[in-house]
Design a protein around this motif. Structure first.
Motif, mmCIF file in Angstrom:
data_model
loop_
_atom_site.group_PDB
_atom_site.id
_atom_site.type_symbol
_atom_site.label_atom_id
_atom_site.label_comp_id
_atom_site.label_asym_id
_atom_site.label_seq_id
_atom_site.Cartn_x
_atom_site.Cartn_y
_atom_site.Cartn_z
ATOM 1 N N GLU A 121 0.837 -1.206 0.000
ATOM 2 C CA GLU A 121 0.000 0.000 0.000
ATOM 3 C C GLU A 121 0.872 1.256 0.000
ATOM 4 O O GLU A 121 0.577 2.242 -0.688
ATOM 5 C CB GLU A 121 -0.922 0.012 1.221
ATOM 6 N N ILE A 122 1.948 1.217 0.780
ATOM 7 C CA ILE A 122 2.845 2.376 0.824
ATOM 8 C C ILE A 122 3.497 2.579 -0.538
ATOM 9 O O ILE A 122 3.578 3.703 -1.044
ATOM 10 C CB ILE A 122 3.908 2.182 1.919
ATOM 11 N N LYS A 123 3.946 1.503 -1.148
ATOM 12 C CA LYS A 123 4.579 1.613 -2.467
ATOM 13 C C LYS A 123 3.585 2.116 -3.515
ATOM 14 O O LYS A 123 3.954 2.919 -4.377
ATOM 15 C CB LYS A 123 5.175 0.268 -2.884
ATOM 16 N N ASP A 124 2.350 1.653 -3.429
ATOM 17 C CA ASP A 124 1.333 2.143 -4.374
ATOM 18 C C ASP A 124 1.140 3.643 -4.235
ATOM 19 O O ASP A 124 0.952 4.358 -5.222
ATOM 20 C CB ASP A 124 0.001 1.423 -4.138
ATOM 21 N N PHE A 125 1.179 4.134 -2.979
ATOM 22 C CA PHE A 125 1.057 5.570 -2.753
ATOM 23 C C PHE A 125 2.229 6.317 -3.381
ATOM 24 O O PHE A 125 2.052 7.309 -4.091
ATOM 25 C CB PHE A 125 0.988 5.869 -1.255
ATOM 26 N N VAL A 126 3.435 5.858 -3.130
ATOM 27 C CA VAL A 126 4.625 6.527 -3.656
ATOM 28 C C VAL A 126 4.595 6.566 -5.175
ATOM 29 O O VAL A 126 4.920 7.593 -5.801
ATOM 30 C CB VAL A 126 5.904 5.822 -3.165
ATOM 31 N N LEU A 127 4.177 5.471 -5.798
ATOM 32 C CA LEU A 127 4.226 5.346 -7.252
ATOM 33 C C LEU A 127 2.970 5.848 -7.951
ATOM 34 O O LEU A 127 2.904 5.814 -9.184
ATOM 35 C CB LEU A 127 4.464 3.878 -7.637
ATOM 36 N N SER A 128 1.978 6.308 -7.187
ATOM 37 C CA SER A 128 0.741 6.786 -7.811
ATOM 38 C C SER A 128 1.027 7.976 -8.724
ATOM 39 O O SER A 128 2.013 8.693 -8.547
ATOM 40 C CB SER A 128 -0.291 7.171 -6.746
ATOM 41 N N ASP A 129 0.173 8.172 -9.703
ATOM 42 C CA ASP A 129 0.393 9.143 -10.769
ATOM 43 C C ASP A 129 0.694 10.537 -10.205
ATOM 44 O O ASP A 129 -0.145 11.135 -9.539
ATOM 45 C CB ASP A 129 -0.850 9.202 -11.657
ATOM 46 N N PRO A 130 1.869 11.086 -10.481
ATOM 47 C CA PRO A 130 2.200 12.425 -9.978
ATOM 48 C C PRO A 130 1.685 13.547 -10.857
ATOM 49 O O PRO A 130 1.819 14.716 -10.504
ATOM 50 C CB PRO A 130 3.729 12.410 -9.953
ATOM 51 N N GLY A 131 1.119 13.217 -12.013
ATOM 52 C CA GLY A 131 0.635 14.246 -12.928
ATOM 53 C C GLY A 131 1.589 14.451 -14.094
ATOM 54 O O GLY A 131 2.644 13.831 -14.196
ATOM 55 N N GLU A 132 1.179 15.338 -14.978
ATOM 56 C CA GLU A 132 1.944 15.579 -16.194
ATOM 57 C C GLU A 132 3.234 16.361 -15.922
ATOM 58 O O GLU A 132 3.273 17.222 -15.051
ATOM 59 C CB GLU A 132 1.090 16.370 -17.199
ATOM 60 N N GLY A 133 4.259 16.044 -16.684
ATOM 61 C CA GLY A 133 5.481 16.837 -16.677
ATOM 62 C C GLY A 133 6.339 16.714 -15.445
ATOM 63 O O GLY A 133 7.184 17.576 -15.183
ATOM 64 N N VAL A 134 6.168 15.641 -14.665
ATOM 65 C CA VAL A 134 6.952 15.465 -13.445
ATOM 66 C C VAL A 134 8.180 14.606 -13.735
ATOM 67 O O VAL A 134 8.064 13.493 -14.255
ATOM 68 C CB VAL A 134 6.099 14.826 -12.323
ATOM 69 N N ASP A 135 9.338 15.125 -13.381
ATOM 70 C CA ASP A 135 10.594 14.401 -13.566
ATOM 71 C C ASP A 135 11.091 13.767 -12.275
ATOM 72 O O ASP A 135 11.733 12.721 -12.305
ATOM 73 C CB ASP A 135 11.671 15.353 -14.094
ATOM 74 N N PHE A 136 10.810 14.436 -11.145
ATOM 75 C CA PHE A 136 11.260 13.944 -9.840
ATOM 76 C C PHE A 136 10.096 13.949 -8.861
ATOM 77 O O PHE A 136 9.375 14.941 -8.761
ATOM 78 C CB PHE A 136 12.378 14.833 -9.274
ATOM 79 N N VAL A 137 9.941 12.839 -8.127
ATOM 80 C CA VAL A 137 9.015 12.774 -7.009
ATOM 81 C C VAL A 137 9.858 12.700 -5.741
ATOM 82 O O VAL A 137 10.680 11.796 -5.588
ATOM 83 C CB VAL A 137 8.081 11.555 -7.098
ATOM 84 N N LEU A 138 9.683 13.683 -4.858
ATOM 85 C CA LEU A 138 10.423 13.720 -3.601
ATOM 86 C C LEU A 138 9.493 13.259 -2.489
ATOM 87 O O LEU A 138 8.415 13.837 -2.295
ATOM 88 C CB LEU A 138 10.937 15.132 -3.307
ATOM 89 N N CYS A 139 9.898 12.226 -1.758
ATOM 90 C CA CYS A 139 9.069 11.672 -0.687
ATOM 91 C C CYS A 139 9.780 11.837 0.649
ATOM 92 O O CYS A 139 10.877 11.291 0.853
ATOM 93 C CB CYS A 139 8.793 10.190 -0.938
ATOM 94 N N GLU A 140 9.149 12.577 1.529
ATOM 95 C CA GLU A 140 9.675 12.761 2.881
ATOM 96 C C GLU A 140 9.022 11.752 3.803
ATOM 97 O O GLU A 140 7.791 11.610 3.810
ATOM 98 C CB GLU A 140 9.382 14.184 3.370
ATOM 99 N N ILE A 141 9.822 11.043 4.597
ATOM 100 C CA ILE A 141 9.293 10.081 5.557
ATOM 101 C C ILE A 141 9.323 10.737 6.931
ATOM 102 O O ILE A 141 10.390 11.157 7.419
ATOM 103 C CB ILE A 141 10.109 8.765 5.559
ATOM 104 N N GLY A 142 8.162 10.866 7.548
ATOM 105 C CA GLY A 142 8.070 11.536 8.832
ATOM 106 C C GLY A 142 8.759 10.766 9.948
ATOM 107 O O GLY A 142 9.019 9.567 9.842
ATOM 108 N N GLY A 143 9.055 11.467 11.034
ATOM 109 C CA GLY A 143 9.719 10.835 12.167
ATOM 110 C C GLY A 143 11.203 10.646 11.924
ATOM 111 O O GLY A 143 11.799 11.240 11.024
ATOM 112 N N THR A 144 11.823 9.798 12.740
ATOM 113 C CA THR A 144 13.261 9.542 12.630
ATOM 114 C C THR A 144 13.507 8.051 12.486
ATOM 115 O O THR A 144 12.705 7.223 12.941
ATOM 116 C CB THR A 144 14.018 10.068 13.865
ATOM 117 N N VAL A 145 14.624 7.722 11.857
ATOM 118 C CA VAL A 145 14.971 6.311 11.698
ATOM 119 C C VAL A 145 15.113 5.664 13.079
ATOM 120 O O VAL A 145 15.667 6.254 14.007
ATOM 121 C CB VAL A 145 16.268 6.161 10.881
ATOM 122 N N GLY A 146 14.548 4.469 13.215
ATOM 123 C CA GLY A 146 14.538 3.784 14.508
ATOM 124 C C GLY A 146 13.196 3.843 15.202
ATOM 125 O O GLY A 146 12.925 3.035 16.099
#
Length: 545
Positions: A121-146
């Protein structure tokens, strides 16, 4: 080919992943690339809509009506790309979707597990259609590692790194380099341990953004590169700057965008055009003057609760080439009529932001009266507008018991309420409150028509507008005729004429209240016209006091 950049954080929270993501998006834009930014939040709430501003800060609302994390506001302000419902996901929403599918039988009796169902489900969200003319999708993950709640998100992006390959994915880790005064040294160990934690779950960051308050010695950069398995050029100094709009220029000077392009083997990227950011920096750091705005709200102990308002005021300052100093004033302090309003003396403008509930409401009403009687520019937003309307009803129209049904269900004069039908002859009908706090809001962009010749029509330079809303209560249109007898004008209404959107006091230097949230559409390069006009009025006021 769309490339994906994942921004994670370590050591401590509040290092500025949202600003870092937004600034990198702006840098890639400056080179001619199309970007979209997304936020993955590990908390179990479905969205931030019912979360306390004291814990979470403001709720940012998109045009399509999503209640999202405040970082999406940074994304929009830095890149100008309007966020959408599909740009913010939480653990709560992911699990809700999975449970809904399981109940429908979509999984055909399979045992539902974190891997693969949650991560898919998370991967589907990340890969969902970003719209026309998008070259980079930047995904911020909330919180901290750990963080235990973030593990499914880290696993999902780890899988994406494997599935898409390094030619389409880049991992950036934001970490802290603390300086220990007693030792006289900058310490790299927290960064080393944070990257070790990230690598232990299978993610090797390619770029490290190191937050610090002073320059990083070259030998320390080398140590970080060696222990964290990155190139020395990939250790990017993210030093504190004077203003958040200095961040894109600072990151470019340290080579962040160039390092990202190098990772993706993009050797023919256009040179960046950062002239716009240079202009913004010049205006912010070399103003022609200064104005003081009193922000009267109930969450002033948490400045992030009014993040977009503060930024929009700053944009208004840019439009007028002045510095805007915001004086945070707790409206609860004025709920007692015996408490003087002397703290408002000397401010050049008063802004009454949104909010909910009775606490601090009377203080906003008193501040509104102060602004009206003292001829101080005043800007009421959402709840602030409603309290200003109630103040006019009580003190100009003589409706002494006027109130909002949010605070007094039995008020004889419901100036504000949950309205099902605004008028049936002279009857005022109020619907009962829905108990689902997350499902009763008027959210997102709605149109309004402005009265020709009004101040707001002049400010907007238009007679039709679209603005973002987030509220449950409305001003009662049945009272408009009575209130307009006493010198106010309802200069903006919904297209069908039933919902009051804007009121103003023509016989005042600048007094406007709006039901919507104009701060959500203000940008440093495109200051919202209402904020630009409000600060212009504050500049005039500053010359009178």
């Amino acid at each position: 080919m769309i490339r994906y950049i994942f921004i994670t954080g370590g050591v401590v929270s509040s290092l500025g992943k949202g600003i870092a993501s937004a600034a990198l998006g702006a840098l890639l834009q400056s080179r001619g690339y199309g970007v979209r930014l997304r936020k993955l939040d590990p908390y179990l709430n479905v969205d931030p809509g019912t979360m306390s501003p004291r814990q979470h800060g403001e709720v940012y609302v998109t045009d399509d009506g999503a209640e999202t994390d405040l970082d999406l506001g940074h994304y929009e302000r830095f890149t100008g790309v309007s966020a959408r419902q599909s740009d913010n996901i939480t653990t709560g929403r992911i699990y809700s979707r999975i449970i809904e599918k399981e109940r429908r039988g979509d999984y055909l009796g399979a045992t539902i597990q974190v891997i693969p169902h949650v991560t898919n489900e998370i991967k589907d969200f990340v890969l969902s259609d970003p719209g026309e003319g998008v070259d980079f999708v930047l995904c911020e993950i909330g919180g901290t590692v750990g963080d235990i709640e973030g593990l499914p998100f880290f696993e999902a992006i780890r899988q994406l790194g494997q599935e898409l390959g390094p030619e389409r994915t880049c991992f950036i880790h934001l970490t802290l380099l603390p300086y220990i005064p007693a030792a006289g040294e900058m310490k790299t160990k927290p960064t080393q341990h944070s990257v070790k934690e990230l690598r232990s779950i299978g993610i090797q960051p390619q770029i490290l953004l190191c937050r610090c308050d002073r320059p990083i010695p070259e030998n320390e950069k080398g140590k970080i590169a060696s222990f964290c398995n990155v190139r020395p050029s990939s250790v990017i100094e993210a030093r504190d700057v004077r203003h958040i709009y200095d961040v894109p220029l600072a990151y470019h000077a340290e080579g962040l965008d160039q390092e990202v392009l190098r990772h993706f083997a993009i050797n023919d990227a256009p040179a960046p055009d950062l002239s716009g950011w240079d202009r913004i920096a010049q205006m912010i750091h070399n103003p022609d003057g200064e104005v003081c705005i009193g922000l009267v709200g109930k969450y002033t102990d948490v400045p992030d609760a009014y993040k977009s308002v503060a930024e929009a005021l700053s944009h208004g300052g840019v439009a007028n080439n002045v510095k805007v100093t915001v004086r945070l004033i707790n409206s609860e302090e004025f709920d007692d009529d015996s408490r003087p309003l002397d703290i408002l003396e000397g401010v050049h403008g008063i802004i009454l932001p949104g909010g909910f509930g009775e606490r601090g409401a009377h203080g906003k009403i008193r501040a509104s009266r102060f602004a009206r009687e003292r001829q101080v520019p005043c800007f009421g937003i959402c709840y602030g507008m409603q309290m200003s309307v109630i103040e006019v009803a009580r003190n100009l129209a003589g409706l002494k018991d006027a109130n909002t049904t949010e605070n007094d269900r039995k008020t004889p004069h419901p100036l504000v309420g949950l309205m099902e039908e605004w008028t049936k002859g002279n009857e005022k009908v109020i619907r009962d409150e829905n108990t689902d706090k997350g499902g009763t809001m008027r959210l997102g962009a709605y149109p309004a028509r402005l009265k020709k010749g009004s101040r707001v029509a002049d400010v907007y330079g238009a007679n039709e507008i679209s603005e973002r809303h987030r509220h449950r209560y409305e001003v009662n249109a049945a009272y408009i005729p009575e209130l307009e007898k006493h010198g106010v004008v309802f200069s903006g209404l919904s297209p069908d004429g039933t919902l009051p959107e804007i009121f103003e006091i023509p016989d005042h230097p600048w007094f406007i209240g709006v039901q919507f949230h104009p701060e959500l559409k203000s940008r440093p390069f495109e200051p919202h016209p209402l904020f630009a006009s409000f600060i212009a009025a504050a500049v005039k006021q500053s010359r009178l006091v």
